[in-house]
Design a protein around this motif. Sequence first.
Motif, PDB file in Angstrom:
ATOM      1  N   UNK A 188       0.707  -0.898  -0.056  1.00 33.78           N
ATOM      2  CA  UNK A 188       0.018  -0.001  -0.100  1.00 33.78           C
ATOM      3  C   UNK A 188       0.836   1.371  -0.097  1.00 33.78           C
ATOM      4  N   UNK A 189       0.561   2.153  -0.756  1.00 33.43           N
ATOM      5  CA  UNK A 189       1.527   3.274  -0.724  1.00 33.43           C
ATOM      6  C   UNK A 189       0.669   4.621   0.217  1.00 33.43           C
ATOM      7  N   UNK A 190       1.465   4.754   1.123  1.00 28.95           N
ATOM      8  CA  UNK A 190       1.047   5.910   1.788  1.00 28.95           C
ATOM      9  C   UNK A 190       1.324   7.200   1.181  1.00 28.95           C
ATOM     10  N   UNK A 191       0.393   8.140   0.758  1.00 30.52           N
ATOM     11  CA  UNK A 191       0.881   9.215   0.213  1.00 30.52           C
ATOM     12  C   UNK A 191       0.524  10.550   1.149  1.00 30.52           C
ATOM     13  N   UNK A 192       1.580  11.425   1.219  1.00 27.24           N
ATOM     14  CA  UNK A 192       0.971  12.659   2.012  1.00 27.24           C
ATOM     15  C   UNK A 192       1.761  13.629   1.089  1.00 27.24           C
ATOM     16  N   UNK A 193       1.052  14.919   1.265  1.00 30.03           N
ATOM     17  CA  UNK A 193       1.717  16.244   0.554  1.00 30.03           C
ATOM     18  C   UNK A 193       1.949  17.061   1.857  1.00 30.03           C
ATOM     19  N   UNK A 194       3.113  17.642   1.782  1.00 31.17           N
ATOM     20  CA  UNK A 194       3.736  18.461   2.878  1.00 31.17           C
ATOM     21  C   UNK A 194       4.074  19.990   2.234  1.00 31.17           C
ATOM     22  N   UNK A 195       3.447  21.169   3.133  1.00 27.51           N
ATOM     23  CA  UNK A 195       3.850  22.445   2.824  1.00 27.51           C
ATOM     24  C   UNK A 195       4.062  22.925   4.251  1.00 27.51           C
ATOM     25  N   UNK A 196       5.383  23.157   4.537  1.00 29.81           N
ATOM     26  CA  UNK A 196       5.489  23.771   5.979  1.00 29.81           C
ATOM     27  C   UNK A 196       4.837  23.124   7.130  1.00 29.81           C
ATOM     28  N   UNK A 197       5.167  21.750   6.810  1.00 25.03           N
ATOM     29  CA  UNK A 197       4.376  20.748   8.012  1.00 25.03           C
ATOM     30  C   UNK A 197       5.337  20.116   9.108  1.00 25.03           C
ATOM     31  N   UNK A 198       6.240  20.763   9.232  1.00 29.03           N
ATOM     32  CA  UNK A 198       7.378  20.353  10.432  1.00 29.03           C
ATOM     33  C   UNK A 198       6.679  20.245  11.834  1.00 29.03           C
ATOM     34  N   UNK A 199       5.537  21.010  12.095  1.00 29.86           N
ATOM     35  CA  UNK A 199       5.071  20.892  13.523  1.00 29.86           C
ATOM     36  C   UNK A 199       4.013  19.765  13.568  1.00 29.86           C
ATOM     37  N   UNK A 200       3.595  19.079  12.521  1.00 27.38           N
ATOM     38  CA  UNK A 200       2.514  18.258  12.719  1.00 27.38           C
ATOM     39  C   UNK A 200       2.973  16.777  12.071  1.00 27.38           C
ATOM     40  N   UNK A 201       4.297  16.978  11.366  1.00 22.98           N
ATOM     41  CA  UNK A 201       4.693  15.587  10.783  1.00 22.98           C
ATOM     42  C   UNK A 201       5.305  14.685  11.608  1.00 22.98           C
ATOM     43  N   UNK A 202       5.686  14.935  12.831  1.00 19.96           N
ATOM     44  CA  UNK A 202       6.211  13.982  13.851  1.00 19.96           C
ATOM     45  C   UNK A 202       5.169  13.098  14.247  1.00 19.96           C
ATOM     46  N   UNK A 203       3.990  13.848  14.659  1.00 15.65           N
ATOM     47  CA  UNK A 203       2.802  13.058  15.349  1.00 15.65           C
ATOM     48  C   UNK A 203       2.170  12.113  14.296  1.00 15.65           C
ATOM     49  N   UNK A 204       2.274  12.623  12.984  1.00 13.32           N
ATOM     50  CA  UNK A 204       1.704  11.732  12.056  1.00 13.32           C
ATOM     51  C   UNK A 204       2.556  10.557  11.732  1.00 13.32           C
ATOM     52  N   UNK A 205       3.861  10.619  11.519  1.00 10.55           N
ATOM     53  CA  UNK A 205       4.879   9.429  11.662  1.00 10.55           C
ATOM     54  C   UNK A 205       4.771   8.655  12.991  1.00 10.55           C
ATOM     55  N   UNK A 206       4.587   9.062  13.991  1.00 11.63           N
ATOM     56  CA  UNK A 206       4.530   8.157  15.237  1.00 11.63           C
ATOM     57  C   UNK A 206       3.314   7.559  15.183  1.00 11.63           C
ATOM     58  N   UNK A 207       2.098   7.858  14.727  1.00 10.48           N
ATOM     59  CA  UNK A 207       1.083   6.966  14.627  1.00 10.48           C
ATOM     60  C   UNK A 207       0.735   6.404  13.431  1.00 10.48           C
ATOM     61  N   UNK A 208       1.737   6.172  12.516  1.00 12.61           N
ATOM     62  CA  UNK A 208       1.629   5.523  11.235  1.00 12.61           C
ATOM     63  C   UNK A 208       1.790   3.908  11.464  1.00 12.61           C
ATOM     64  N   UNK A 209       2.731   3.406  12.058  1.00  9.64           N
ATOM     65  CA  UNK A 209       3.107   2.017  12.525  1.00  9.64           C
ATOM     66  C   UNK A 209       1.590   1.327  12.887  1.00  9.64           C
TER      67      UNK A 209
END
Length: 303
Positions: free
Chosen positions: A4-25
């Motif tokens: 499965x390809x998990x696709x995200x689009x970021x634009x100045x997303x540094x503040x929210x990206x860590x939370x997304x990545x930690x919940x991903x597994x």
Amino acid sequence: MSPVAVVIVTWNSASVLPGFLSALPDGMAGLDWRLVVADNDSADGTVEVLQRLAPDATLVRTGRNAGYAAGINAALNAAGEWEEGYGAVLVCNPDIRMRQGCAKRLVDRLDGEVGIAVPLLYEEGREAPLYSLRRESTVARALGEALIGNRRAGRFPRLSELVTDPAAYVRPTRPDWATGALMALSANCLAACGPWDESFFLYSEETEYCLRARDLGYLTQLEPTAQAVHLGGDSRVSPRLWTLLTLNRVRLYGRRHGALATACFRAAVFLREASRAALGRRASRAAAAALLRPGALRATPGP
């Protein structure tokens, strides 16, 4: 089985990206998956955060603030180059936090008829799910929302796009379209629909895609056992973004209807924004003014 390809689009997303990545597994539990990130020229360290926390992710640099649909297309193109291909695609906002097993429940819902599966979305700190399901735009629905408000009108299917019936959120409901913060798409649906429409820089791109998929025989369906938290955006309070949302909504209607119907729809949407502007809502004041400008419905640039 293809990943499965998990696709995200970021634009100045540094503040929210860590939370997304930690919940991903946890969110992707039970699936073979790979992460593909299209970055729209972030200037806040988003790329550095990604490379530190998810070094195995495929990174696509668009080199500009290309818009959401363009970012999705860039990421899909990169995933399409995988030797084994992909079995399905999960399109996510970086401010999504998937709960345990969310993605597998969505992917398992996909079949020959259901091309797009969406989860039950929650706002952070709230127990009731968000109203994320929508009906296709009509003049009557735009008028209903203008006269009595979309939440009250949502009780009546002919008077609002917003689906507010609580029963619709506890069963596998099939709306005309749904909020695009998190969507699972089948490979067959993607192949049939082709690229996302990049003329919608932001807002209405998911509406257009769901309606196009439906026209081609692929339905959108809620999977209520799949759940995620959406931290949300600022479209409700930003006059610039609310104006973009409003104009794109009318633009999309005009793509699918004749000139007279579009003029009536635009008038109904203007009535709603003007009435709310009279109550002091700055975002609606800006949107109403934009709707009166000649040429406002030409392809709208991004913020």
